[in-house]
Design a protein around this motif. Structure first.
Motif, short mmCIF file in Angstrom:
data_model
loop_
_atom_site.label_atom_id
_atom_site.label_comp_id
_atom_site.label_asym_id
_atom_site.label_seq_id
_atom_site.Cartn_x
_atom_site.Cartn_y
_atom_site.Cartn_z
N TRP A 114 0.84 -1.20 0.00
CA TRP A 114 0.00 0.00 0.00
C TRP A 114 0.88 1.26 0.00
CZ3 TRP A 114 -3.03 -2.95 4.14
CH2 TRP A 114 -4.18 -3.54 3.58
N LYS A 119 -4.45 -11.26 -0.81
CA LYS A 119 -5.28 -10.54 -1.77
C LYS A 119 -6.24 -11.51 -2.45
CE LYS A 119 -3.14 -7.67 -4.57
NZ LYS A 119 -3.70 -6.29 -4.57
N THR A 167 -12.86 -6.45 -3.86
CA THR A 167 -11.42 -6.38 -3.63
C THR A 167 -11.17 -6.53 -2.14
OG1 THR A 167 -11.19 -4.83 -5.48
CG2 THR A 167 -9.34 -5.02 -3.97
N ASP A 202 -8.11 -6.79 0.04
CA ASP A 202 -6.67 -6.68 0.22
C ASP A 202 -6.42 -6.52 1.72
OD1 ASP A 202 -6.58 -6.76 -2.50
OD2 ASP A 202 -5.85 -4.72 -2.78
N HIS A 206 -9.51 -2.17 1.64
CA HIS A 206 -8.34 -1.55 1.04
C HIS A 206 -7.39 -0.98 2.08
CE1 HIS A 206 -9.85 -0.79 -3.37
NE2 HIS A 206 -9.37 -2.00 -3.17
#
Length: 240
Positions: free
Chosen positions: A138, A148, A164, A166, A219
């Motif tokens: 990140w 992920k 998503t 992550d 995220h």
């Protein structure tokens, strides 16, 4: 009678002993093959639609995770530790799904950490599997993405129906590092080659029920990342 000086005898014994010890501890190659599944189906990126435990359809486009701090123990409880080594496992990279290590005996138990420790997260620019160019990083503040899972789902409210997940986080209150321990055989038989299966369905419901429709995006470090990490730490099992 020929007298051999004591010092020559001593040196000979030391050399012989060193050779014997070296022979007893000769390394063998231990091979770990990782296979990724979605329930009872072998994972395929992009090509197949799967269904999670809540009936939500999804397609997988990316599946990656870090394995670190591997520790291998034989039947005599002798441990081989590989601290400081990091392996990026990537479903799109066949070679990354086989890890070969040197041990002194067949393995009975394996443990490893999913993720990257705090010192490495804050240790500056890394190379190899830890290179930020691998798409598993990140920022210098948030650190590495430990695992992920990305794709699409018709139930996702995110743009283009994407989802998503992550997962990362190494700071206090955000720690998503998880340790996994696997016993290779319950009867105690050690092995020098084995398969570890990873079932992605565990990401959704191993400990916490997590639905794509409700949480399509992760995220950053935080509560959702920790819950996903709790779930995916249960995805591993050793093939018979």
């Amino acid at each position: 009678m020929l007298k051999i000086p004591f010092v020559i005898v001593l040196i000979t014994c030391l050399i012989t002993g060193a050779f014997t010890r070296g022979k007893a501890k000769q390394s063998i190659v231990t091979s770990i093959k990782l296979k990724h599944w979605v329930g009872n189906k072998e994972m395929k990126l992009f090509d197949e639609t799967y269904t999670n435990p809540f009936g939500e359809p999804f397609i997988i486009s990316k599946f990656r995770y870090y394995i670190s701090a591997i520790s291998l123990t034989d039947n005599n409880q002798v441990e081989t530790s590989l601290a400081g080594r990091y392996f990026l496992v990537n479903e799109a990279d066949t070679l990354s799904k086989t890890i070969e290590l040197l041990t002194v005996a067949p393995v009975a138990t394996i443990s490893f950490v999913l993720g990257v420790d705090s010192a490495t997260n804050t240790g500056g620019v890394q190379t190899g599997g830890l290179d930020p160019a691998n798409g598993m990083f990140w920022t210098w503040n948030s650190g590495y993405i430990f695992a992920k899972l990305e794709g699409q789902s018709d139930v996702s409210p995110a743009p283009a129906h994407s989802f998503t997940w992550d997962v990362g986080g190494f700071r206090h209150g955000q720690n998503a590092l998880r340790k996994v321990t696997l016993v290779l055989n319950k009867n105690g038989t050690a092995r020098s080659s084995f398969v570890v299966n990873a079932d992605v369905l565990q990401w959704f419901n191993a400990v916490h029920p997590l639905k794509i429709a409700q949480s399509p995006v992760c995220h950053q470090p935080g509560e959702l990342a920790k819950k996903i990490a709790d779930n995916y730490s249960a995805m591993f099992s050793v093939a018979p």
